[in-house]
Design an enzyme around this catalytic site. Structure first.
Site, mmCIF file in Angstrom:
data_model
loop_
_atom_site.group_PDB
_atom_site.id
_atom_site.type_symbol
_atom_site.label_atom_id
_atom_site.label_comp_id
_atom_site.label_asym_id
_atom_site.label_seq_id
_atom_site.Cartn_x
_atom_site.Cartn_y
_atom_site.Cartn_z
ATOM 1 N NE ARG A 74 -3.981 0.174 0.554
ATOM 2 C CZ ARG A 74 -4.634 -0.181 -0.336
ATOM 3 N NH1 ARG A 74 -4.878 0.345 -1.535
ATOM 4 N NH2 ARG A 74 -5.816 -1.102 -0.101
ATOM 5 N NE ARG A 97 -2.614 -4.566 -6.523
ATOM 6 C CZ ARG A 97 -3.538 -3.901 -5.750
ATOM 7 N NH1 ARG A 97 -3.148 -2.613 -5.529
ATOM 8 N NH2 ARG A 97 -4.608 -4.365 -5.524
ATOM 9 C CG HIS A 165 -2.588 2.659 -8.111
ATOM 10 N ND1 HIS A 165 -2.426 3.621 -7.105
ATOM 11 C CD2 HIS A 165 -3.743 2.090 -8.005
ATOM 12 C CE1 HIS A 165 -3.716 3.530 -6.173
ATOM 13 N NE2 HIS A 165 -4.374 2.607 -6.999
ATOM 14 C CG ASP A 210 -12.084 5.544 -7.469
ATOM 15 O OD1 ASP A 210 -11.221 5.626 -8.210
ATOM 16 O OD2 ASP A 210 -12.329 4.331 -6.797
ATOM 17 C CD GLU A 269 -4.617 5.143 -9.351
ATOM 18 O OE1 GLU A 269 -4.871 4.234 -10.118
ATOM 19 O OE2 GLU A 269 -5.233 5.491 -8.413
HETATM 20 C C1 BG6 Z 1 -7.546 3.196 -7.277
HETATM 21 C C2 BG6 Z 1 -8.957 2.685 -7.907
HETATM 22 O O1 BG6 Z 1 -6.824 3.143 -8.690
HETATM 23 O O2 BG6 Z 1 -7.245 2.223 -6.594
HETATM 24 C C3 BG6 Z 1 -9.900 2.597 -6.739
HETATM 25 O O3 BG6 Z 1 -9.724 3.730 -8.718
HETATM 26 C C4 BG6 Z 1 -9.071 1.596 -5.597
HETATM 27 O O4 BG6 Z 1 -11.257 2.320 -7.023
HETATM 28 C C5 BG6 Z 1 -7.786 2.053 -5.332
HETATM 29 O O5 BG6 Z 1 -10.201 1.829 -4.461
HETATM 30 C C6 BG6 Z 1 -7.116 1.058 -4.501
HETATM 31 O O6 BG6 Z 1 -7.024 -0.145 -4.908
HETATM 32 P P1 BG6 Z 1 -6.442 -1.299 -4.083
HETATM 33 O O7 BG6 Z 1 -7.016 -2.547 -4.823
HETATM 34 O O8 BG6 Z 1 -5.247 -0.972 -4.187
HETATM 35 O O9 BG6 Z 1 -7.300 -1.018 -2.676
#
Ligand code: BG6
Length: 298
Positions: A74, A97, A165, A210, A269
């Site tokens: 994260r 990932r 991302h 989002d 992103e």
């Molecule tokens: C973003 C999406 O790119 O990533 C969101 O548009 C999503 O909808 C976010 O909640 C995080 O995703 P994840 O799978 O890493 O929790």
């Protein structure tokens, strides 16, 4: 699984590139240049840090992040591939990932920078194996440049989505403005994917955000009044831009994200998702490129 660090050590470059055990015993690449430092896990080929000397970190990393095989990190720059978003029964944002990539090469550059090349293992994704060749090239100097190269060696076309991302560290979510998306259409994921037009010169984040901005190829900037810097996101081969901040309720609902961390981050992103997905003909290659720099805010 942790990589065999001894095998990786032949790719080390004195004062430039080292391989060390990172969090969760996953191997990370530690890059040092004349002007900056960066860290990249082989798990996900995931950039978890980039910092220019004398500046605060450019990328946000959650204190609650998991570091484990099969789990996403994260923060930093997850590579969403070969799909973006959720797919029933499959890992969200694709399998790239959550698995270990291979190291291909490390290079010291004449300008004092460093280039590191990773490759997605062949047949990655098991039953959903992606048949193309996928390389991720990270160039570190006073900017961070990331390139995702895909080549199609098979007879039939390959169809995929891709997204770098990036999570950015900001001084205060209330004090940032995002520019470069005026006039673009976006799908608002917080409003049933309603298609909307961006009318503002500068986007302020004041609630859960989002959005998938379509057909957007130009540079996007985050103007950070508190840290007195601009984060400039220059894109190549990217038609989609996603802007994300989970805000209060979603932050609380995520186990791997601190309740208050939404105040210090925003995701901008760069990729090709949804209607901008890539169809790659046999023998062809695609290149998604993102250059991150941080000039001062005057
Ligand atoms: C973003 C999406 O790119 O990533 C969101 O548009 C999503 O909808 C976010 O909640 C995080 O995703 P994840 O799978 O890493 O929790």
């Amino acid at each position: 699984m942790s990589h065999n660090i001894e095998q990786l050590q032949r790719h080390e470059i004195p004062n430039r590139v080292r391989f060390v055990p990172g969090n969760g015993d996953l191997t990370k690449t530690v890059v040092t240049t004349n002007t900056s430092a960066a860290e990249i896990y082989l798990h996900g080929s995931h950039v978890t840090g980039f910092q220019k000397n004398g500046e605060s970190p450019l990328l946000f990393m959650s204190d609650k992040s998991l570091f484990a095989p099969g789990k996403a990190i994260r923060g930093g720059v997850p590579i969403c591939f070969p799909w973006f978003g959720s797919r029933e029964g499959l890992p969200a944002h694709g399998f790239a990932r959550v698995m270990a990539w291979e190291l291909v090469a490390t290079t010291a550059l004449p300008d004092g920078g460093v280039c590191v090349r990773f490759r997605l293992p062949e047949n990655a994704g098991g039953a959903n194996a992606f048949l193309g060749k996928v390389d991720f090239i990270v160039t570190v100097n006073d900017a961070l440049t990331m390139e995702l190269h895909v080549t199609n060696p098979v007879a039939e076309p390959l169809i995929f989505e891709e997204c770098l991302h990036a999570y950015f560290s900001v001084g205060d979510i209330n004090d940032i403005a995002i520019t470069g998306l005026k006039g673009a259409h976006y799908l608002d994921k917080t409003d049933n994917n309603a298609r909307k037009l961006e009318t503002g010169d500068a986007i302020k984040i004041v609630s859960e955000t989002d959005r998938v901005y379509l057909d957007t190829t130009g540079a996007v900037e985050i103007h950070d009044a508190k840290l007195r810097r601009i984060i400039r996101v220059e894109k190549g081969g990217s038609a989609s831009t996603v802007v994300w901040n989970p805000w209060i309720a979603k932050a609380r609902a995520m186990a791997d994200f601190g309740d208050e961390e939404f105040r210090g981050m925003v995701c901008v992103e760069a990729g090709n998702v949804g209607q901008n997905q890539i169809t790659l003909a046999s023998g062809k290659s695609s290149a998604l490129k993102v250059k991150l720099s941080s000039p001062p805010l005057k």
